[in-house]
Design a protein around this motif. Structure first.
Motif, PDB file in Angstrom:
ATOM      1  N   PRO A   1       0.838  -1.205   0.000  1.00 55.50           N
ATOM      2  CA  PRO A   1       0.000   0.000   0.000  1.00 55.50           C
ATOM      3  C   PRO A   1       0.876   1.260   0.000  1.00 55.50           C
ATOM      4  O   PRO A   1       1.877   1.299   0.706  1.00 55.50           O
ATOM      5  N   PHE A   2       0.503   2.263  -0.775  1.00 55.80           N
ATOM      6  CA  PHE A   2       1.305   3.488  -0.862  1.00 55.80           C
ATOM      7  C   PHE A   2       1.347   4.246   0.472  1.00 55.80           C
ATOM      8  O   PHE A   2       2.197   5.097   0.675  1.00 55.80           O
ATOM      9  N   GLY A   3       0.417   3.927   1.384  1.00 55.72           N
ATOM     10  CA  GLY A   3       0.405   4.585   2.693  1.00 55.72           C
ATOM     11  C   GLY A   3       1.456   4.060   3.657  1.00 55.72           C
ATOM     12  O   GLY A   3       1.581   4.556   4.777  1.00 55.72           O
ATOM     13  N   ASN A   4       2.226   3.044   3.244  1.00 55.00           N
ATOM     14  CA  ASN A   4       3.229   2.451   4.124  1.00 55.00           C
ATOM     15  C   ASN A   4       4.622   2.938   3.702  1.00 55.00           C
ATOM     16  O   ASN A   4       5.164   2.484   2.713  1.00 55.00           O
ATOM     17  N   PRO A   5       5.212   3.880   4.462  1.00 53.35           N
ATOM     18  CA  PRO A   5       6.450   4.524   4.025  1.00 53.35           C
ATOM     19  C   PRO A   5       7.656   3.578   4.051  1.00 53.35           C
ATOM     20  O   PRO A   5       7.637   2.553   4.731  1.00 53.35           O
ATOM     21  N   LEU A   6       8.709   3.966   3.319  1.00 58.69           N
ATOM     22  CA  LEU A   6       9.899   3.120   3.178  1.00 58.69           C
ATOM     23  C   LEU A   6      11.072   3.683   3.981  1.00 58.69           C
ATOM     24  O   LEU A   6      11.112   4.875   4.283  1.00 58.69           O
ATOM     25  N   ILE A   7      12.018   2.823   4.271  1.00 57.67           N
ATOM     26  CA  ILE A   7      13.245   3.227   4.971  1.00 57.67           C
ATOM     27  C   ILE A   7      14.332   3.487   3.925  1.00 57.67           C
ATOM     28  O   ILE A   7      14.507   2.682   3.003  1.00 57.67           O
ATOM     29  N   LEU A   8      15.053   4.610   4.068  1.00 59.14           N
ATOM     30  CA  LEU A   8      16.198   4.874   3.191  1.00 59.14           C
ATOM     31  C   LEU A   8      17.461   4.329   3.841  1.00 59.14           C
ATOM     32  O   LEU A   8      17.666   4.471   5.047  1.00 59.14           O
ATOM     33  N   HIS A   9      18.315   3.704   3.012  1.00 59.66           N
ATOM     34  CA  HIS A   9      19.557   3.100   3.501  1.00 59.66           C
ATOM     35  C   HIS A   9      20.739   3.914   2.997  1.00 59.66           C
ATOM     36  O   HIS A   9      20.886   4.105   1.786  1.00 59.66           O
ATOM     37  N   VAL A  10      21.572   4.386   3.922  1.00 58.87           N
ATOM     38  CA  VAL A  10      22.714   5.227   3.547  1.00 58.87           C
ATOM     39  C   VAL A  10      24.027   4.506   3.854  1.00 58.87           C
ATOM     40  O   VAL A  10      24.061   3.551   4.633  1.00 58.87           O
ATOM     41  N   SER A  11      25.109   5.017   3.220  1.00 57.43           N
ATOM     42  CA  SER A  11      26.430   4.423   3.461  1.00 57.43           C
ATOM     43  C   SER A  11      27.345   5.375   4.216  1.00 57.43           C
ATOM     44  O   SER A  11      28.461   5.006   4.561  1.00 57.43           O
ATOM     45  N   SER A  12      26.885   6.609   4.469  1.00 56.94           N
ATOM     46  CA  SER A  12      27.752   7.562   5.176  1.00 56.94           C
ATOM     47  C   SER A  12      26.892   8.615   5.872  1.00 56.94           C
ATOM     48  O   SER A  12      25.715   8.806   5.533  1.00 56.94           O
ATOM     49  N   LEU A  13      27.502   9.303   6.821  1.00 60.08           N
ATOM     50  CA  LEU A  13      26.795  10.376   7.526  1.00 60.08           C
ATOM     51  C   LEU A  13      26.565  11.577   6.611  1.00 60.08           C
ATOM     52  O   LEU A  13      25.571  12.282   6.739  1.00 60.08           O
TER      53      LEU A  13
ATOM     54  N   GLU B   1      14.042  18.517   1.494  1.00 56.14           N
ATOM     55  CA  GLU B   1      13.264  18.561   0.250  1.00 56.14           C
ATOM     56  C   GLU B   1      13.719  17.500  -0.745  1.00 56.14           C
ATOM     57  O   GLU B   1      13.007  17.185  -1.692  1.00 56.14           O
ATOM     58  N   LEU B   2      14.926  16.973  -0.521  1.00 59.14           N
ATOM     59  CA  LEU B   2      15.491  15.995  -1.452  1.00 59.14           C
ATOM     60  C   LEU B   2      14.700  14.678  -1.473  1.00 59.14           C
ATOM     61  O   LEU B   2      14.700  13.936  -2.451  1.00 59.14           O
ATOM     62  N   VAL B   3      14.023  14.381  -0.357  1.00 55.41           N
ATOM     63  CA  VAL B   3      13.355  13.077  -0.228  1.00 55.41           C
ATOM     64  C   VAL B   3      12.000  13.100  -0.948  1.00 55.41           C
ATOM     65  O   VAL B   3      11.148  13.930  -0.635  1.00 55.41           O
ATOM     66  N   PRO B   4      11.790  12.198  -1.903  1.00 52.36           N
ATOM     67  CA  PRO B   4      10.509  12.190  -2.623  1.00 52.36           C
ATOM     68  C   PRO B   4       9.337  11.803  -1.714  1.00 52.36           C
ATOM     69  O   PRO B   4       9.500  10.999  -0.794  1.00 52.36           O
ATOM     70  N   ASP B   5       8.172  12.367  -1.995  1.00 51.30           N
ATOM     71  CA  ASP B   5       6.962  12.073  -1.212  1.00 51.30           C
ATOM     72  C   ASP B   5       6.639  10.587  -1.167  1.00 51.30           C
ATOM     73  O   ASP B   5       6.140  10.070  -0.173  1.00 51.30           O
ATOM     74  N   ILE B   6       6.912   9.911  -2.271  1.00 50.67           N
ATOM     75  CA  ILE B   6       6.529   8.490  -2.345  1.00 50.67           C
ATOM     76  C   ILE B   6       7.246   7.666  -1.273  1.00 50.67           C
ATOM     77  O   ILE B   6       6.692   6.705  -0.739  1.00 50.67           O
ATOM     78  N   VAL B   7       8.465   8.075  -0.897  1.00 42.30           N
ATOM     79  CA  VAL B   7       9.241   7.336   0.109  1.00 42.30           C
ATOM     80  C   VAL B   7       8.590   7.461   1.483  1.00 42.30           C
ATOM     81  O   VAL B   7       8.521   6.502   2.246  1.00 42.30           O
ATOM     82  N   THR B   8       8.108   8.664   1.805  1.00 40.32           N
ATOM     83  CA  THR B   8       7.621   8.924   3.167  1.00 40.32           C
ATOM     84  C   THR B   8       6.107   8.826   3.284  1.00 40.32           C
ATOM     85  O   THR B   8       5.554   9.128   4.347  1.00 40.32           O
ATOM     86  N   ALA B   9       5.448   8.428   2.201  1.00 39.54           N
ATOM     87  CA  ALA B   9       3.974   8.392   2.172  1.00 39.54           C
ATOM     88  C   ALA B   9       3.418   9.768   2.548  1.00 39.54           C
ATOM     89  O   ALA B   9       2.417   9.869   3.253  1.00 39.54           O
TER      90      ALA B   9
END
Ligand code: AMP
Ligand code: MG
Length: 334
Positions: free
Chosen positions: A49-61, A95-103
Motif C-alpha cells: 500500500p502506498f500509505g506504508n512509508p519506506l526506509i532509506l539506507h545510507v552508506s555515510s553520515l 526537500e530531497l526526499v521524494p513524497d513516495i518514500v515517506t507516504a
C-alpha cells in the motif's frame, strides 16, 4: 532467479530498476531512493500500500545529512553506537526526499545497514536506497535465497547467503527528549535504554500514528498460525494472550491433527515433547529464534502445513530479542 555482481547491480539501480540486496536483517528490495519512478516499482512488485512509508539506507553520515533537516543529540548517540546496524531512526526530512518514500509525511526513516557489499553498492550509486523486505506485502520476510525465490523470482539479486539476524531493524524516534520505539526489531530495547541512560516509550500497535506501516497485515505465511501461550512465565499469567482458542498444544493437536495438515514450531529444547508429530524447531534462545523465525514459517508453508501450532513456552520472553520475536509471531497469527 538471476544472481548478479556489484557492477551490474549498480548499473540496474542507476537506470531506475530494482535489485534485491542482502542486509544483516533480511533481504531488501532496493531502488534508487531519490527516483520516484524507481521507488514506485517497489510498491508494485510487493503489492505494498502506498500509505506504508519506506526506509532509506545510507552508506555515510554525509549522505544522511543531505536527507534530513536536523539531528538530535539522542539520535547522534544512537547512530554512533549502533550504525552500521539494525537501527532505523526517524528524522525531519529535507526537500530531497521524494513524497513516495515517506507516504507524504514530513519525516523520513533512515538506517545504515551492516553489510559490506550493500554499503559498497550505495557508495557507488552515491544515493540512498529505499529497501523494504523483499517479500510480497503481508508475507514473511526472506532471509535466504530459497525463500527469496518464492517471493521475487524475477528480480536480479546479490547473493549474501543466510542473513545474520533474520528480523528487521528497530525503528526509533529520537528527535525529542522522550525517545519512542515505533517498531520492535533486531536491536534490543535494553541496549537503546543503556546507551541513552533512560527509559524509552514503546508505541503500541493501533496507536502508531507515527509509524503508519505498523497497522498493515504482516509476516503471514500461507497457513493459519496458532499461538499457544504458556500459562505462567516469571510468575506472570500470559496464557491466551491473543485469544487463541486452545490453551495447550495437546488440545490443539487433538482438535486439528486428523482434519488438517499440521505441524508444531517450538523452542528446540521442547522438540522431544512432540515425538511422532511434524516439528520445526526454532533453535534455543531469542537470538536463534529471531534468526530462524521467518525461514521456519517459509519451511512450514513449503511442507504444505495448513495449521502451524506454535508452542510459545521458552519463546515468550522479556529478555533480549524475546519481545521482538513474540511481536512478529503475534502479527503472523493475526
Ligand atoms: P519495512 O516495511 O520493514 O520496510 O519497514 C518500514 C516501516 O518503517 C514502516 O512500515 C513504518 O513502520 C516505518 N517507517 C517508515 N518511514 C517512516 C516515517 N517517516 N515515520 C515513521 N515510521 C516510518
Ligand atoms: Mg517488510
Amino acid at each position: 532467479m538471476r544472481i548478479v555482481q556489484k557492477e551490474e547491480a549498480v548499473m540496474l539501480l542507476k537506470q531506475g530498476d530494482l535489485v534485491v540486496l542482502p542486509t544483516e536483517t533480511v533481504y531488501g528490495l532496493a531502488a534508487d531512493g531519490l527516483n520516484t519512478d524507481a521507488v514506485k516499482k517497489i510498491f508494485t512488485a510487493k503489492g505494498r500500500p502506498f500509505g506504508n512509508p519506506l526506509i532509506l539506507h545510507v552508506s555515510s553520515l554525509e549522505m544522511l545529512e543531505r536527507l534530513v533537516k536536523d539531528i538530535s543529540i539522542q539520535s547522534k548517540i544512537l547512530m554512533q553506537l549502533f550504525w552500521p546496524g539494525p537501527l532505523t531512526l526517524v528524522f525531519n526530512r529535507s526537500e530531497l526526499v521524494p513524497d513516495i518514500v515517506t507516504a507524504g509525511l514530513d519525516t523520513v526513516c533512515v538506517r545504515m545497514p551492516k553489510q559490506d557489499s550493500t554499503l559498497a553498492i550505495i557508495e557507488a550509486l552515491g544515493k540512498p536506497l529505499a529497501a523494504p523486505s523483499a517479500n510480497k506485502s503481508g508475507r514473511p520476510s526472506p532471509t535466504n535465497l530459497a525463500d527469496l525465490e518464492k517471493e521475487m523470482p524475477e528480480i536480479a539479486v546479490i547473493d549474501g547467503g543466510q542473513t545474520e539476524l533474520g528480523i528487521e531493524s528497530t525503528v526509533v524516534d529520537a528527535r525529542e527528549k522522550d525517545v519512542k520505539i515505533l517498531r520492535l526489531g533486531s536491536l534490543e530495547v535494553e541496549k537503546i535504554e543503556a546507551a541513552l541512560d533512560e527509559k524509552v516509550i514503546l508505541i503500541e500497535k493501533d496507536s502508531r500514528a507515527k509509524s503508519p506501516g505498523q497497522n498493515f497485515k504482516h509476516y503471514s505465511p500461507n497457513a493459519e498460525v496458532i499461538l499457544i501461550w504458556p500459562w505462567e512465565t516469571f510468575g506472570e499469567k500470559v496464557s491466551n494472550e491473543n485469544g487463541s482458542r486452545y490453551t495447550t498444544v495437546e488440545e490443539a493437536i487433538a482438535d486439528l491433527y486428523d482434519r488438517f495438515k499440521c505441524g508444531i514450531i517450538c523452542d528446540s529444547s521442547r522438540e522431544t515433547l512432540y515425538l511422532g508429530y511434524d516439528v520445526l524447531p526454532l533453535g534455543i534462545g531469542s537470538i536463534e529464534h529471531a534468526k530462524n523465525l521467518f525461514a521456519t514459517l517459509h519451511k512450514a508453508e513449503d511442507l504444505a502445513w495448513e495449521k502451524i501450532i506454535v508452542d510459545m513456552s521458552k519463546i515468550y520472553s522479556k529478555e533480549a530479542l524475546g519481545p521482538t520475536v513474540v511481536e512478529r509471531l503475534k502479527r503472523s497469527a493475526e
